[in-house]
Enzyme design. Structure first.
Site, PDB file in Angstrom:
ATOM      1  N   GLU A   1       0.870  -1.167   0.000  1.00 36.65           N
ATOM      2  CA  GLU A   1       0.000   0.000   0.000  1.00 36.65           C
ATOM      3  C   GLU A   1       0.905   1.214   0.000  1.00 36.65           C
ATOM      4  OE1 GLU A   1      -3.125   2.365   2.850  1.00 36.65           O
ATOM      5  OE2 GLU A   1      -3.126   0.172   2.947  1.00 36.65           O
TER       6      GLU A   1
ATOM      7  N   CYS B   1      -2.743   8.115   3.921  1.00 37.95           N
ATOM      8  CA  CYS B   1      -2.501   7.836   2.501  1.00 37.95           C
ATOM      9  C   CYS B   1      -3.727   8.156   1.664  1.00 37.95           C
ATOM     10  CB  CYS B   1      -2.121   6.370   2.309  1.00 37.95           C
ATOM     11  SG  CYS B   1      -0.584   5.887   3.123  1.00 37.95           S
TER      12      CYS B   1
END
Length: 481
Positions: free
Chosen positions: A250, A285
């Site tokens: 990720e 994020c």
């Protein structure tokens, strides 16, 4: 050492033994820079090698443990972890900077990850038969030693979402927490590891260059789960290529929010947009990092967003009145402040809003008031970068084709959101956005932990899963006659 230090301060875990580091460095409170929360060990190459040795030695026994037994042990550990959440929250706030409500929510989700993952394991692990003339079975098996390298911004959730599925699937793990924020991860995994055979969970801390490079290069490590920057992800891919490791990544994001002409911009919607931008001081994020507003709604949107930003109270997360805490570490603080200054020097209008909770101690923390930036173009550094801080560019647009092109004009593709009264239109536009997930009139995370959608382009490497991530850490193979 003071009584405020956690019991795992300066220690790491190999083969069931907590070892005091010969070399340590301080973990400081980003809200009170003069406060040392604890210490983190700086592991050596020998320490890392021994952790991999222990994981390799423990793997056959753990892999041979039934899925039912693995699930039961994780369930037991989740109950014990749940019992200490209240006492864990202050440590997490002090080392990370999140406000109390955010920190507690993260810890509760870790318990949920364990409980739901254990429930999902037994159903997923069962052998499947494929109908037909030939006997064909789909069977599961773990991969081996798995490395989990986790970040400083959301270290608890992003460690547990990798470690728990990996060990449920029968792998053993070597965990490398972020040096800036390792202590709550260490103290929580101590609870989990105590329920498992020695060597199933091993934890090494310290330099990303030394520890990370050794883990990624060792041929005994068969899989790596990494959460962090895209650039670091690329380096890990290179180091892992020699032994063709399985990778689950990720990586970075530059999420756009598209405000369409018919968007409902009531108080609740503006609050959701603000939360999508400023949750954890923007250090997420999948936070909103660019806002595109149709020119017909631009002035209205700006007035309402400024009013919402002005409500923000920034301060030490331990204080209940704080709505947003500090930036976690000096490197990120310097990057964000430098980015804002360069943006201002380039001619953009930077409006800083919000309120300081304690003005007299403001300079003793990595605090930033939130800022809204206008007068930027698609080519501006602030629009292109992953700012990872409480600053947001807002750009007007004139038509649908223009905004789709601008939203997709990035190497990232993590999340996006569409704000409109027309769900059918939102679904049609979502098909055209380069994003691993698109939210409708919201910009958040998936509440159901069974759902995990990867980013596109340079935002990630994995696939969606309906099994709490367990299928990302196991191989399926066919058995046939």
């Amino acid at each position: 050492m003071t009584s405020a230090y956690p019991s795992i301060s300066g220690q790491f875990l190999i083969n069931g033994e907590w070892i005091a580091g010969k070399r340590v460095t301080a973990v400081t409170n980003p809200a009170i820079l003069t406060e040392v929360v604890g210490e983190v060990a700086l592991c050596s190459k020998q320490d890392v090698g021994q952790a991999i040795d222990a994981a390799q030695a423990a793997f056959p026994g753990w892999a041979g443990t039934s899925a039912e037994k693995r699930a039961a042990l994780i369930k037991e550990a989740s109950s014990q972890l749940a019992a200490i959440i209240e006492e864990s929250v202050p440590l997490f706030v002090r080392e990370n900077g999140k406000v109390l409500v955010e920190a507690k929510k993260d810890l509760l989700r870790c318990v949920e990850i364990m409980s739901k993952g254990a429930d999902a394991l037994v159903a997923w692990w069962k052998t499947e038969s494929i109908p037909g003339g030939q006997m064909v079975q789909i069977r599961r098996r773990p991969r081996g030693v798995t490395a989990v390298i986790s970040p400083w911004n959301s270290p608890m959730i992003l460690t547990f979402k990798r470690v728990i599925p990996a060990i449920l699937a029968g792998n053993t793990v070597v965990v490398k927490p972020a040096t800036d924020c390792p202590l709550t991860v260490l103290s929580s995994l101590r609870v989990v590891a105590a329920h498992l055979p020695p060597g199933v969970i091993n934890i090494v801390t310290g330099s990303g260059a030394l520890v990370g490079e050794q883990i990624c290069s060792d041929p005994r490590v068969r899989a790596i789960a990494f959460t962090g920057s895209t650039e670091t992800g690329k380096r890990i891919m290179g180091m892992s290529a020699g032994t063709v490791k399985k990778l689950y990544m990720e990586l970075g994001g530059n999420d756009p929010a598209l405000i369409l002409p018919d968007a409902i911009l009531d108080e609740a919607a503006i609050e959701r947009i603000r939360m999508g931008i400023l949750r954890a001081a923007g250090q997420v994020c999948s936070a909103i990092k660019r806002v595109y507003v149709h020119e017909s709604r631009y002035e209205e949107f700006m007035t309402k967003l400024k009013r919402e930003f002005q409500r923000m109270i920034v301060g030490n997360g331990m204080q209940p009145d704080a709505m947003m805490g500090p930036i976690n570490n000096k490197a990120q603080y310097d990057f964000v402040t430098g980015l804002i200054e360069r943006t201002r020097e380039a001619g953009a209008h930077v409006q800083t809003l919000g309120n300081k909770l304690e003005k007299e101690t403001w300079e003793n923390g990595y605090f930033l008031l939130p800022s809204i930036v206008t007068g930027v173009s698609q080519a501006s550094e602030l629009v292109r970068a992953e700012q990872f801080g409480p600053v947001i560019p807002v750009i007007p647009y004139s038509d649908q084709e223009e905004v789709i092109a601008m939203a997709n004009d990035t190497e990232f593709g993590l999340r996006a959101s569409i704000w409109t009264a027309n769900q059918q239109l939102a679904e049609a536009l979502a098909d055209r956005l380069d994003a691993g997930a698109v939210f409708f009139n919201n910009h958040t995370i998936f509440q159901d932990l069974h759902l995990d959608f990867p980013g596109l382009k340079e935002s990630g490497l994995s696939r969606e899963t309906a099994w709490c991530g367990i299928d990302l850490f196991a191989d399926t193979y066919g058995f046939a006659n």
